[in-house]
Write an enzyme that holds these catalytic residues in place. Sequence first.
Site, PDB file in Angstrom:
ATOM      1  N   ASP A  13       0.813  -1.227   0.000  1.00  0.00           N
ATOM      2  CA  ASP A  13       0.000   0.000   0.000  1.00  0.00           C
ATOM      3  C   ASP A  13       0.842   1.271   0.000  1.00  0.00           C
ATOM      4  O   ASP A  13       0.435   2.298   0.551  1.00  0.00           O
ATOM      5  CB  ASP A  13      -0.965   0.021   1.209  1.00  0.00           C
ATOM      6  CG  ASP A  13      -1.778  -1.250   1.283  1.00  0.00           C
ATOM      7  OD1 ASP A  13      -2.298  -1.659   0.238  1.00  0.00           O
ATOM      8  OD2 ASP A  13      -1.861  -1.838   2.370  1.00  0.00           O
ATOM      9  N   LYS A  16       2.183   2.118  -5.201  1.00  0.00           N
ATOM     10  CA  LYS A  16       2.934   1.653  -6.393  1.00  0.00           C
ATOM     11  C   LYS A  16       2.160   1.904  -7.677  1.00  0.00           C
ATOM     12  O   LYS A  16       2.740   2.187  -8.717  1.00  0.00           O
ATOM     13  CB  LYS A  16       3.250   0.150  -6.271  1.00  0.00           C
ATOM     14  CG  LYS A  16       4.181  -0.184  -5.136  1.00  0.00           C
ATOM     15  CD  LYS A  16       4.397  -1.666  -4.993  1.00  0.00           C
ATOM     16  CE  LYS A  16       3.221  -2.447  -4.473  1.00  0.00           C
ATOM     17  NZ  LYS A  16       2.804  -2.143  -3.101  1.00  0.00           N
ATOM     18  N   GLY A  40      -4.173  -4.219  -4.387  1.00  0.00           N
ATOM     19  CA  GLY A  40      -5.094  -3.172  -4.836  1.00  0.00           C
ATOM     20  C   GLY A  40      -4.255  -1.986  -5.269  1.00  0.00           C
ATOM     21  O   GLY A  40      -3.768  -1.237  -4.436  1.00  0.00           O
ATOM     22  N   HIS A  41      -4.026  -1.855  -6.560  1.00  0.00           N
ATOM     23  CA  HIS A  41      -3.189  -0.761  -7.059  1.00  0.00           C
ATOM     24  C   HIS A  41      -4.088   0.347  -7.601  1.00  0.00           C
ATOM     25  O   HIS A  41      -4.770   0.174  -8.608  1.00  0.00           O
ATOM     26  CB  HIS A  41      -2.225  -1.276  -8.145  1.00  0.00           C
ATOM     27  CG  HIS A  41      -1.175  -2.183  -7.582  1.00  0.00           C
ATOM     28  ND1 HIS A  41      -0.193  -2.776  -8.334  1.00  0.00           N
ATOM     29  CD2 HIS A  41      -0.945  -2.590  -6.311  1.00  0.00           C
ATOM     30  CE1 HIS A  41       0.590  -3.495  -7.552  1.00  0.00           C
ATOM     31  NE2 HIS A  41       0.138  -3.406  -6.319  1.00  0.00           N
ATOM     32  N   GLN A 228       2.139  -5.953  -3.104  1.00  0.00           N
ATOM     33  CA  GLN A 228       2.441  -5.975  -1.657  1.00  0.00           C
ATOM     34  C   GLN A 228       3.782  -5.270  -1.388  1.00  0.00           C
ATOM     35  O   GLN A 228       4.121  -4.347  -2.117  1.00  0.00           O
ATOM     36  CB  GLN A 228       2.428  -7.415  -1.099  1.00  0.00           C
ATOM     37  CG  GLN A 228       1.048  -8.034  -1.057  1.00  0.00           C
ATOM     38  CD  GLN A 228       0.644  -8.719  -2.339  1.00  0.00           C
ATOM     39  OE1 GLN A 228       1.444  -9.399  -2.957  1.00  0.00           O
ATOM     40  NE2 GLN A 228      -0.591  -8.569  -2.735  1.00  0.00           N
TER      41      GLN A 228
END
Length: 429
Positions: A13, A16, A40-41, A228
């Site tokens: 988080d 990225k 979750g990007h 991650q």
Amino acid sequence: MSVQIIVGAQWGDEGKGKIVDHLSENVDIVARYQGGANAGHTVVIPSKNGKNEQEFVLHLIPSGIFHRHVTCVIGNGVVLDPVALMAEIEQLHRIGIRTEGRLLISHHAHLIMPYHKMLDSVREKGDQKIGTTGRGIGPAYIDKYMRTGIRVVDLLDRDVLCKKLKRNLEQNNELLSKMYNSQELDVDSIISEYQEFDKKVDEYVTDTSAYLNEAIRKKKKILAEGAQGALLDVDHGTYPFVTSSSPTSGGACTGLGIPPTTVDSIIGVVKAYSTRVGNGPFPTELNDETGNRLREFGGEYGATTGRPRRCGWLDLVSLRYSCHVNGIEKIAITKLDVLDNFSEIKVCIGYKRNGKQLTQFPTDVQTLEAVQPIYRFFAGWEAPTSGVRKYRDLPTNARKYIEAVTRVLDTKVWMVSVGARRDQTLIVR
Ligand code: IMP
């Protein structure tokens, strides 16, 4: 050499998605090398009329997809959830982003099966709760390493698929039926569902390692996108409170099937403070009003699960370790603007345990849980930075903060992000 690797330097988080989106302007290929729909990007892109912004959360498809010239690769190291993938492709199509001819999926990627998701939640009911995202990631990697996993290539042959599925269901059904009121999983319905999926993904599936190696020979520019963060790495993170793959830079080579000799540079993405979701040690965690302020200002709620993230000050001990393990030469600092309203900012520069200072980052949880952070205090800048567009225009105290961090980490700062939008990005020359 033409490969750049982007790694999360903390517990994930770090932001990225935005960094990869930014770098995608100047690359040909963006390739995801590990993890699955646990990631979750978030990418904020201008809307079609260019006036508003649209926020888009990607879980599987690389964050380069918003640049039309970029080909996106889901590598062999990823565990692929068909349901999540199809939902993401449909969402992209709805906003006019084409995936045909631009998305390639490794035939060697392992598939997440319905029982993986169920097993993930069963395991989380035990006494060693990791706080997983519940996306079936761990159980899918377990099958991979047990050599019982089902890969994308297996979808091509109904007999192989049936045989493998039957065996896996026999192994798992007893446990699952106990936990899920004797409701047994049905081989035929799973086969139909996955064959339906096969029809839809067939055009995307290929030998992505061969594709990438050919692209390297042709001097194409490739960005390897990690999911991650290093401290969640199954080998180098805070085991057992980790994910089941290798987010560290080494994972890029195995997760894509490219040689280490092709890697040019490794960029670490560092959030200006720390967050963690799920369980596990977090030495600088703030269970107080300051932690709540970081969470609220930073919108620190999981992009995949919506869970509130645990928040704390920046931890340079773990970051120094992360830089070494990953070989990070330059960093992108994200979410600097979240610190705008703090009159005082702390940074952890060492750990103490039983009165003694530790020189190394301990990855065993017993030690890490027992350490006390040693803080250095910085005066806050108490001025908005989200409108700043040049590094030199940042408030002096903000630059002091960044420069002190990079000195301790012995890295260069290459970018500072002061908001989610593309234009809120300062490149440091
Ligand atoms: P899993 O990856 O779902 O098995 O979860 C294992 C651990 O990694 C848990 O602490 C999760 O919260 C954490 N985790 C997994 N994916 C992410 C991510 O994208 N960002 C932050 N933490 C993550």
